[in-house]
Design a protein around this motif. Structure first.
Motif, PDB file in Angstrom:
ATOM      1  N   LEU A  70       0.850  -1.188   0.000  1.00  0.00           N
ATOM      2  CA  LEU A  70       0.000   0.000   0.000  1.00  0.00           C
ATOM      3  C   LEU A  70       0.880   1.231   0.000  1.00  0.00           C
ATOM      4  CD1 LEU A  70      -2.584  -0.890   2.779  1.00  0.00           C
ATOM      5  CD2 LEU A  70      -3.079  -0.671   0.359  1.00  0.00           C
ATOM      6  N   THR A  71       0.503   2.213  -0.757  1.00  0.00           N
ATOM      7  CA  THR A  71       1.271   3.455  -0.759  1.00  0.00           C
ATOM      8  C   THR A  71       0.355   4.650  -0.598  1.00  0.00           C
ATOM      9  OG1 THR A  71       2.902   2.485  -2.230  1.00  0.00           O
ATOM     10  CG2 THR A  71       2.903   4.868  -2.037  1.00  0.00           C
ATOM     11  N   MET A  72       0.651   5.512   0.368  1.00  0.00           N
ATOM     12  CA  MET A  72      -0.080   6.760   0.542  1.00  0.00           C
ATOM     13  C   MET A  72       0.874   7.883   0.184  1.00  0.00           C
ATOM     14  SD  MET A  72      -1.949   8.312   3.900  1.00  0.00           S
ATOM     15  CE  MET A  72      -0.429   8.596   4.776  1.00  0.00           C
ATOM     16  N   LYS A  73       0.473   8.698  -0.803  1.00  0.00           N
ATOM     17  CA  LYS A  73       1.365   9.705  -1.365  1.00  0.00           C
ATOM     18  C   LYS A  73       2.610   8.986  -1.870  1.00  0.00           C
ATOM     19  CE  LYS A  73      -0.522  13.468   1.364  1.00  0.00           C
ATOM     20  NZ  LYS A  73      -0.256  14.553   2.307  1.00  0.00           N
ATOM     21  N   ARG A  74       3.805   9.277  -1.335  1.00  0.00           N
ATOM     22  CA  ARG A  74       5.003   8.611  -1.838  1.00  0.00           C
ATOM     23  C   ARG A  74       5.634   7.699  -0.801  1.00  0.00           C
ATOM     24  NH1 ARG A  74       8.129  13.315  -5.337  1.00  0.00           N
ATOM     25  NH2 ARG A  74       6.425  13.761  -6.767  1.00  0.00           N
ATOM     26  N   HIS A  75       4.932   7.425   0.273  1.00  0.00           N
ATOM     27  CA  HIS A  75       5.532   6.661   1.351  1.00  0.00           C
ATOM     28  C   HIS A  75       4.998   5.236   1.357  1.00  0.00           C
ATOM     29  CE1 HIS A  75       7.181  10.368   2.818  1.00  0.00           C
ATOM     30  NE2 HIS A  75       5.983  10.906   2.901  1.00  0.00           N
ATOM     31  N   PRO A  76       5.909   4.202   1.437  1.00  0.00           N
ATOM     32  CA  PRO A  76       5.440   2.832   1.527  1.00  0.00           C
ATOM     33  C   PRO A  76       4.710   2.612   2.835  1.00  0.00           C
ATOM     34  CG  PRO A  76       7.813   2.931   1.885  1.00  0.00           C
ATOM     35  CD  PRO A  76       7.376   4.305   1.493  1.00  0.00           C
ATOM     36  N   ILE A  77       3.564   1.955   2.766  1.00  0.00           N
ATOM     37  CA  ILE A  77       2.768   1.746   3.964  1.00  0.00           C
ATOM     38  C   ILE A  77       2.923   0.328   4.491  1.00  0.00           C
ATOM     39  CG2 ILE A  77       0.425   1.809   4.891  1.00  0.00           C
ATOM     40  CD1 ILE A  77       1.623   4.517   4.161  1.00  0.00           C
ATOM     41  N   ARG A 162      -2.940   6.255  -2.468  1.00  0.00           N
ATOM     42  CA  ARG A 162      -2.525   6.595  -3.826  1.00  0.00           C
ATOM     43  C   ARG A 162      -2.225   5.360  -4.673  1.00  0.00           C
ATOM     44  NH1 ARG A 162      -1.600  12.215  -4.368  1.00  0.00           N
ATOM     45  NH2 ARG A 162      -2.597  13.149  -2.559  1.00  0.00           N
ATOM     46  N   SER A 163      -1.750   4.287  -4.047  1.00  0.00           N
ATOM     47  CA  SER A 163      -1.361   3.100  -4.809  1.00  0.00           C
ATOM     48  C   SER A 163      -1.732   1.843  -4.041  1.00  0.00           C
ATOM     49  CB  SER A 163       0.150   3.121  -5.090  1.00  0.00           C
ATOM     50  OG  SER A 163       0.558   1.945  -5.733  1.00  0.00           O
ATOM     51  N   LEU A 164      -2.286   0.868  -4.749  1.00  0.00           N
ATOM     52  CA  LEU A 164      -2.669  -0.401  -4.133  1.00  0.00           C
ATOM     53  C   LEU A 164      -2.217  -1.536  -5.037  1.00  0.00           C
ATOM     54  CD1 LEU A 164      -4.188  -2.181  -2.099  1.00  0.00           C
ATOM     55  CD2 LEU A 164      -6.267  -1.765  -3.417  1.00  0.00           C
ATOM     56  N   SER A 165      -1.448  -2.487  -4.485  1.00  0.00           N
ATOM     57  CA  SER A 165      -0.961  -3.637  -5.233  1.00  0.00           C
ATOM     58  C   SER A 165      -1.286  -4.905  -4.468  1.00  0.00           C
ATOM     59  CB  SER A 165       0.557  -3.521  -5.457  1.00  0.00           C
ATOM     60  OG  SER A 165       1.041  -4.649  -6.136  1.00  0.00           O
ATOM     61  N   LEU A 166      -2.002  -5.821  -5.109  1.00  0.00           N
ATOM     62  CA  LEU A 166      -2.403  -7.078  -4.475  1.00  0.00           C
ATOM     63  C   LEU A 166      -1.927  -8.246  -5.316  1.00  0.00           C
ATOM     64  CD1 LEU A 166      -6.091  -6.115  -3.592  1.00  0.00           C
ATOM     65  CD2 LEU A 166      -4.125  -6.063  -2.058  1.00  0.00           C
ATOM     66  N   PRO A 184     -10.675   8.428  -3.277  1.00  0.00           N
ATOM     67  CA  PRO A 184     -10.736   9.488  -4.292  1.00  0.00           C
ATOM     68  C   PRO A 184      -9.386   9.892  -4.863  1.00  0.00           C
ATOM     69  CG  PRO A 184     -11.041  10.403  -2.092  1.00  0.00           C
ATOM     70  CD  PRO A 184     -11.064   8.927  -1.932  1.00  0.00           C
ATOM     71  N   TRP A 185      -8.266   9.469  -4.225  1.00  0.00           N
ATOM     72  CA  TRP A 185      -6.932   9.838  -4.705  1.00  0.00           C
ATOM     73  C   TRP A 185      -6.172   8.651  -5.270  1.00  0.00           C
ATOM     74  CZ3 TRP A 185      -6.561  14.820  -5.180  1.00  0.00           C
ATOM     75  CH2 TRP A 185      -7.243  15.649  -4.294  1.00  0.00           C
ATOM     76  N   LEU A 186      -6.809   7.501  -5.388  1.00  0.00           N
ATOM     77  CA  LEU A 186      -6.131   6.305  -5.884  1.00  0.00           C
ATOM     78  C   LEU A 186      -5.682   6.503  -7.329  1.00  0.00           C
ATOM     79  CD1 LEU A 186      -5.337   3.388  -5.092  1.00  0.00           C
ATOM     80  CD2 LEU A 186      -7.456   2.635  -6.188  1.00  0.00           C
ATOM     81  N   GLU A 187      -4.374   6.396  -7.573  1.00  0.00           N
ATOM     82  CA  GLU A 187      -3.813   6.626  -8.910  1.00  0.00           C
ATOM     83  C   GLU A 187      -3.330   5.337  -9.568  1.00  0.00           C
ATOM     84  OE1 GLU A 187      -0.721   9.445  -8.339  1.00  0.00           O
ATOM     85  OE2 GLU A 187      -2.075  11.128  -7.920  1.00  0.00           O
ATOM     86  N   GLN A 188      -2.936   4.364  -8.764  1.00  0.00           N
ATOM     87  CA  GLN A 188      -2.374   3.138  -9.331  1.00  0.00           C
ATOM     88  C   GLN A 188      -2.978   1.917  -8.667  1.00  0.00           C
ATOM     89  OE1 GLN A 188       1.889   2.868 -10.254  1.00  0.00           O
ATOM     90  NE2 GLN A 188       1.974   0.999  -9.060  1.00  0.00           N
ATOM     91  N   LEU A 189      -3.431   0.959  -9.481  1.00  0.00           N
ATOM     92  CA  LEU A 189      -4.006  -0.292  -8.982  1.00  0.00           C
ATOM     93  C   LEU A 189      -3.369  -1.445  -9.745  1.00  0.00           C
ATOM     94  CD1 LEU A 189      -6.075  -1.942  -7.358  1.00  0.00           C
ATOM     95  CD2 LEU A 189      -7.718  -1.532  -9.218  1.00  0.00           C
ATOM     96  N   CYS A 190      -2.806  -2.407  -9.005  1.00  0.00           N
ATOM     97  CA  CYS A 190      -2.158  -3.580  -9.608  1.00  0.00           C
ATOM     98  C   CYS A 190      -2.753  -4.844  -9.000  1.00  0.00           C
ATOM     99  CB  CYS A 190      -0.648  -3.561  -9.365  1.00  0.00           C
ATOM    100  SG  CYS A 190       0.180  -2.076  -9.980  1.00  0.00           S
ATOM    101  N   LEU A 191      -3.255  -5.735  -9.837  1.00  0.00           N
ATOM    102  CA  LEU A 191      -3.824  -7.003  -9.404  1.00  0.00           C
ATOM    103  C   LEU A 191      -3.055  -8.123 -10.086  1.00  0.00           C
ATOM    104  CD1 LEU A 191      -7.608  -6.076  -9.832  1.00  0.00           C
ATOM    105  CD2 LEU A 191      -6.235  -5.896  -7.745  1.00  0.00           C
TER     106      LEU A 191
END
Length: 451
Positions: A70-77, A162-166, A184-191
């Motif tokens: 998970l990424t919020m803005k530019r920071h790895p979550i 901002r980014s979600l990868s599953l 509302p700010w999700l820019e990147q989605l990877c499945l």
């Protein structure tokens, strides 16, 4: 004089971030000032070295395979990864696994900080540790987004996501859709290789810019894997789309509303998927880059509406050579796409799993073809087949601004960074092509580069 203790909490928390987990906990006994300072650490990172000590680091290979990110803005979550153990006995591995999980569990349980910025675990994680993994994810999300007391279906904590990868996650399409609509700010989605409950997938977002769907599937009643079909894609800001399935038939059946799409990467496994080329020309008016993997015999695709902005085209042909020996095959159908791409400047064609075909055909001259912009053409996986020569000779004659056409034997498999080559190219392939181009009547032969 203890100058370090006089530093602000903000600076000290940054210093604590670079310490190992063991050393971090030891700071609590230094003085009253340091007793709870370790809880100010906002970037939590756990790997072999800082949890088990540097003596165990060499027993694990350095390659990390992300599993949940998970990424919020530019920071790895949150990142959960894998390292492949090397030269490690099963007993030794189990002991290290148990000790690693126990230490991280203890840290998470005793952590008294109110908020963290990032949480990363980089270790060999298997299903035996799934309970602990779930607890770590819950802890990380609660600490980052302050989700304590919220229902599991409440996605409001992810409002800044901002980014979600599953990867290899079981998903419900409705649940995923509700989550996307709440970000509302999700820019990147990877499945990646996710297992869905149903065969169809709909994705709608007002913010999504980059989308990857790779190998997602569902399981039928007969326990067969079926590809998940993306049937509805409504993302007004989508800039790039990568869509690969197990037996993807093409994009023809997808209802799309993506007027800003500039880059697309997809697969075709059946002849009917060839309609995807005409589909892309019609539905994606701003398309500039197109990569296509083709796993079937190919006929010339019909493209009525031209690609108005396409500048780069890459085709990877993974074809059955048994079929190629039984059908009339050539590469001239590529010229149909080239003809419809008025501004194309670079064309790359890769022939995966090449094989030299003994039977030969007459080299044809396609007088109806011409192109005014393409400058560079690259062809990989060459072995010196007659249809390679036929394609090159026509391009040389009718591509008016061509600067260079590069032929080489190298190709790579799916999801691999390693390059393969057929020895036929070096034994006789290059010589066959050289021999053909020694003829002074061959137009533009000086533009041909053989690797």
């Amino acid at each position: 004089m203890d100058r370090i203790s006089e530093l602000s909490n903000h600076i000290l928390s940054d210093i604590l971030t670079i310490l190992s987990t063991e050393d971090l906990l030891k700071t609590s006994i230094l003085s009253k000032r340091w007793h709870k300072l370790w809880t100010l650490c906002i970037d939590l990172y756990f790997d072999t070295s800082n949890v088990l000590g540097s003596n165990n680091e060499e027993e694990y290979a350095p390659t990390v395979k992300p599993g949940f990110h998970l990424t919020m803005k530019r920071h790895p979550i949150v990142i959960l990864g894998k390292r492949q153990p090397i030269k490690l006995t099963m007993k030794r591995r189990v002991t290290l696994d148990d000790e690693f999980v126990k230490r991280v569990d203890r840290f998470v349980k005793n952590f008294q900080g109110t908020i963290i910025k990032s949480f990363m675990v980089n270790f060999c994680l298997d299903k035996e540790q799934r309970r602990s993994i779930d607890q770590w994810i819950t802890f990380a999300i609660a600490s980052i987004f302050d989700t304590r007391g919220l229902d599991t279906d409440d996605f409001s904590p992810f409002k800044n996501l901002r980014s979600l990868s599953l990867e290899e996650v079981k998903l419900d399409g409705t649940y995923l859709g509700n989550m996307i609509s709440s970000c509302p700010w999700l820019e990147q989605l990877c499945l990646f290789y996710c297992k869905f409950r149903y065969k169809i997938l709909k994705i709608k977002s007002s913010s999504l810019c980059h989308l990857k769907i790779i190998g997602c599937y569902t399981v039928s009643y007969s326990n067969h894997q079926l590809e998940v079909n993306l049937i509805d894609l409504k993302c007004l800001k989508l800039n790039s789309l990568e869509y690969h399935g197990y037996i993807l038939r093409g994009l023809n059946t997808v209802a799309v509303d993506t007027p800003m799409l500039k880059s697309i990467d997809f697969s075709i496994s059946f002849k009917k998927g060839l309609g995807s080329f005409a589909f892309c020309a019609t539905k994606f008016p701003k398309l500039e880059i197109m990569h296509v993997d083709i796993y079937s015999t190919v006929a010339a695709p019909k493209i009525i509406q031209p690609f108005k902005h396409l500048k780069e085209l890459k085709l990877k042909l993974s074809l059955s050579w048994k079929i190629l020996n039984d059908v009339e095959y050539d590469l001239l159908w590529i010229l149909n796409i080239l003809q419809a791409s008025l501004l194309l400047q670079k064309l790359t064609v890769m022939l995966a799993y090449p094989q030299f075909l003994e039977h030969k055909k007459d080299i044809r001259d396609v007088k109806t073809f011409s192109h005014d912009e393409v400058k560079i053409i690259e062809m990989g996986g060459c072995v010196g087949n007659w249809f390679e020569i036929e394609f090159v000779m026509n391009v040389l004659k009718y591509a008016k601004k061509l600067e260079q056409i590069v032929l080489g034997p190298y190709w790579n498999e799916e999801d691999s960074m390693d390059w393969n080559s057929d020895p036929t190219w070096f034994k006789s392939g290059r010589e066959r092509i050289n021999e053909k181009f020694r003829d002074e009547e061959v137009v533009g032969r000086e533009k041909v580069v053989l690797i």
